[in-house]
Design a protein around this motif. Structure first.
Motif, PDB file in Angstrom:
ATOM      1  N   LYS A  52      -4.765   5.765   4.020  1.00 10.54           N
ATOM      2  CA  LYS A  52      -4.223   6.301   2.772  1.00 10.54           C
ATOM      3  C   LYS A  52      -4.132   7.821   2.794  1.00 10.54           C
ATOM      4  O   LYS A  52      -3.122   8.407   2.387  1.00 10.54           O
ATOM      5  CB  LYS A  52      -5.087   5.851   1.591  1.00 10.54           C
ATOM      6  N   THR A  93      -8.548   2.311  -5.021  1.00 10.45           N
ATOM      7  CA  THR A  93      -7.301   1.919  -4.368  1.00 10.45           C
ATOM      8  C   THR A  93      -7.275   2.339  -2.905  1.00 10.45           C
ATOM      9  O   THR A  93      -6.210   2.488  -2.327  1.00 10.45           O
ATOM     10  CB  THR A  93      -6.106   2.555  -5.095  1.00 10.45           C
ATOM     11  N   ASP A 104       0.831  -1.206   0.000  1.00  8.10           N
ATOM     12  CA  ASP A 104       0.000   0.000   0.000  1.00  8.10           C
ATOM     13  C   ASP A 104       0.864   1.254   0.000  1.00  8.10           C
ATOM     14  O   ASP A 104       0.547   2.245  -0.672  1.00  8.10           O
ATOM     15  CB  ASP A 104      -0.925   0.008   1.227  1.00  8.10           C
ATOM     16  N   PHE A 107      -7.298   2.322   1.058  1.00  7.27           N
ATOM     17  CA  PHE A 107      -6.902   1.417   2.130  1.00  7.27           C
ATOM     18  C   PHE A 107      -6.826   2.236   3.410  1.00  7.27           C
ATOM     19  O   PHE A 107      -6.679   3.464   3.374  1.00  7.27           O
ATOM     20  CB  PHE A 107      -5.556   0.750   1.825  1.00  7.27           C
TER      21      PHE A 107
END
Length: 697
Positions: free
Chosen positions: A337, A332, A313, A334
């Motif tokens: 982030k 995307t 990540d 997570f």
């Protein structure tokens, strides 16, 4: 004659005397503002719905027009003198702090910004301007998301623009309340900043001006004293940790949720630290907490991230720019982030500040980032007993190294990771430096930590800094202890090359069934250009994998030549990187009288060689025996190669780990062969033509 001279003097005086209509109009508009506070009883009416904004606009227009009329004399006109003597700006600042009427603070910020920007006279040198500017700075930049963020950014931008024009203003503006609080006159009013008293008195000869806090002491041109009960406002401490100035205001605005405002605040800080004035740079580093505050905000963003982040990540957010911070997307997303993007963006900003800043500021900021982030924050995580802490911090440090561009911060990173000791290491050394621990992590029980740390060192070796290569590789090789003393040096490399001494090429090893089906042809005679030596070296890598375990010949990419182009580009890149380091073109001659000492390649190379040796033990040592037990080995091996290349969909096969290892090992050996080909010898004439086919090497 005397009458003529008198007429000329009267004409000259009349030419300098401005029109009284401007001053009357200016005073009339200020009178209208003061009357609002005397007569109004509605405390809920917003300021923008009163005539205050219009009157402030008229006062601004009058000041600008008057200055144009006075352009030839260069002196302050009566309206500007009135503004300064009666401390109108201080009164407005008090009204803005009280937020009466509601929204008054926005009006005050706008008026200050426009007056400072549009009036060309050097206003910031006057105490009656300097003091309210400091007070207004303390009103803003403290609460992210405030209603006046836009006006605060405009106000600080004007101040930074003025400082850019006159860098000497930086110290005066940043000294702020702490400095003024120490300089009181006998009358109880603050004295002007040092070296600017002359500016204050230059165009304002009336030193007995009434105080403007919070209104006028007396009536002037019909303006009554402003005596109205405002909401209670309190002044902060004269100095201390909570002190606010231009830097702290800008740092507060950098935290704005509105990206455009935050970006403008960051650009203003960049403008301040890049001032070419040595005095301004010294003041920023020695008399303000600018560098420390910037570094502490970076650490605060680090602490706001989740304790455990997946290295995969972290890699997705590589290349974050402070000008274009990454916004989380659903695809995307997570956990953590947004916090990670904020941290990487601010680190990139710190790196950019250090690159663009004055040398004095750059060095101080680099030291602050190294101390606060590297030593105090990251080092405990890198030395932690928790594998997850080690993994996350190592992955983050790798990304930071990849983003790092400034020479000053790179130097601090090298010192942090590698220390300052430049003496060759010995096997008996038991140092417990951070660098030693990280090298040990390259051979950690956890494969994840080993891979993450190897990536860190890979990034470190690619940085344009000689310290990395010297400390990790060359430090123990420069003495050439790997060459036996007392024996003549070989005239060519191939004289000292004997493959039969390699344990993997002994007779017993070949008799065990690992003998290749097609042995390489014997090496040709030695030639002066060194081609024979490179042939032997290339073959030594290609022969590591037996022919029965090779599959590349069945596909289009036949031989190691597929890696030559990339290897040559890598070699050229490395050569260019080290060109300015002044390395000798050849090895130093051996001193036959020097006592022989045991050779030790250094901790880093030792770990790498140990890992490579284990690869040979675990794959090649008993490879032929293991592949005999795999049905249809050749077909399955070719199938796995196609899967790894993405030519066919992946499907699970028996012995898949072994098959994948064999394919990867073959490619690894071909890559090593290609690197050997392009770099040996450094100035060989054959570097520009294609290598011969594998079977003809």
């Amino acid at each position: 004659m005397l009458s003529r001279l008198g007429a000329l003097l009267q004409e000259a005086v009349g030419a300098r005397e401005p029109s009284i209509d401007l001053l009357q109009a200016f005073v009339e508009h200020w009178k209208g503002i003061t009357h609002y506070y005397i007569e109004s009883t509605d405390e809920n009416t917003p300021a923008k719905k009163t005539d205050i904004p219009w009157r402030l606009k008229q006062m601004l227009d009058i000041l600008v027009y008057e200055e144009k009329q006075q352009a030839s004399s260069g002196e302050a006109g009566p309206c500007l003198e009135y503004l300064l003597q009666h401390k109108i700006l201080e009164t407005l600042c008090t009204l803005g702090k009280a937020e009466y009427p509601p929204g008054m603070r926005q009006q005050v910020f706008q008026f200050f910004s426009k007056v400072l920007a549009q009036v060309q006279h050097p206003l910031l040198h006057y105490l009656s301007v300097h003091r309210p500017v400091q007070k207004l700075l303390r009103l803003g930049g403290t609460a992210p998301g405030s209603l006046t963020e836009k006006e605060e950014v405009q106000f600080t931008s004007v101040l930074c623009s003025k400082i850019q024009q006159d860098p000497e203003l930086l110290a005066y503006i940043l000294e702020g309340k702490k400095m003024i609080g120490k300089k009181k006159t006998a009358r109880g009013s603050a004295a002007p900043p040092k070296d600017i008293a002359g500016y204050r008195d230059k165009d304002c000869p009336h030193s007995d001006a009434p105080s403007g806090d919070p209104g006028l002491d007396k009536e002037y041109h019909g303006v009554p004293a402003l005596s109205v009960h405002l909401p209670a406002v309190t002044e902060g401490p004269e100095s201390g940790p909570g002190e606010s100035n231009l830097i702290t205001s800008l740092l507060g605005l950098c935290k704005s949720k509105k990206s455009r405002l935050a970006l403008k605040a960051q650009e203003n800080i960049l403008l301040l630290v890049s001032l070419a004035s040595p005095a301004a740079a010294t003041y920023l580093t020695q008399s303000t907490s600018c560098c420390t505050a910037i570094a502490e905000h970076l650490c605060q963003l680090y602490r706001s991230m989740p304790a455990c982040l997946d290295p995969a990540d972290i890699a997705t957010l590589e290349g974050i720019s402070w000008r274009l911070p990454s916004a989380p997307s659903d695809e995307t997303a997570f956990p953590g982030k947004e916090a990670l993007a904020a941290f990487l963006g601010w680190f990139d900003y710190c790196d950019h500040l250090i690159t663009e800043a004055h040398t004095v500021v750059a060095d101080a900021l680099a030291r602050a980032v190294a101390e606060k982030l590297f030593v105090e924050t990251l080092q405990p995580q890198l030395l932690h007993v928790s594998e997850q802490s080690i993994l996350t911090s190592t992955a983050l440090l790798t990304v930071l190294l990849r983003q790092l561009r400034s020479p000053a911060l790179l130097q601090e990173a090298m010192t942090f990771l590698l220390g300052t000791d430049q003496q060759p290491a010995s096997k008996e050394d038991s140092s417990h430096t951070l660098g030693t621990h990280l090298i040990m992590h390259c051979d950690h029980l956890s494969d994840e930590i080993s891979i993450a740390t190897l990536r860190l060192f890979e990034e470190l070796l690619q940085k344009p800094h000689e310290r990395a290569i010297r400390s990790l590789v060359l430090q123990n090789l420069e003495g050439r202890l790997y060459v036996a003393r007392g024996s003549p040096e070989p005239e060519s490399y191939e004289d000292n090359l004997d493959l039969e001494e390699d344990p993997y090429f002994t007779d017993g090893f070949l008799d065990s069934g690992l003998q290749p089906s097609t042995k390489p042809p014997p090496a040709p005679a030695t030639s002066s250009d060194g081609k024979t030596a490179v042939t032997e070296i290339v073959n030594s890598f290609l022969c590591l994998v037996p022919e029965e375990a090779k599959t590349s010949a069945f596909l289009e990419e036949n031989g190691y030549d597929t890696y030559v182009h990339d290897a040559y580009g890598l070699f050229q890149e490395c050569s260019s990187r080290v060109a300015h380091w002044g390395w000798p073109l050849g090895p130093a001659p051996l001193d036959s009288h020097e006592p022989e000492r045991p050779f030790f390649e250094g901790r880093f190379l030792q770990v790498l060689f140990d890992r490579i040796a284990r690869i040979l033990d675990q794959v090649i040592g008993d490879l032929m025996q293991r592949i005999q037990r795999v049905p249809q080995f050749s077909g399955k091996l070719l199938l796995v190669r196609k899967q790894l290349m993405g030519q066919i969909p992946g499907e699970h096969l028996d012995h898949q780990t072994l098959l994948q290892g064999v394919v990867v090992l073959e490619e690894f050996c071909k890559e090593l062969a290609a690197i050997a080909f392009v770099k040996f010898p450094p100035h060989g004439p054959y570097l520009n033509f294609s290598p011969p086919p594998e079977g003809q090497v």
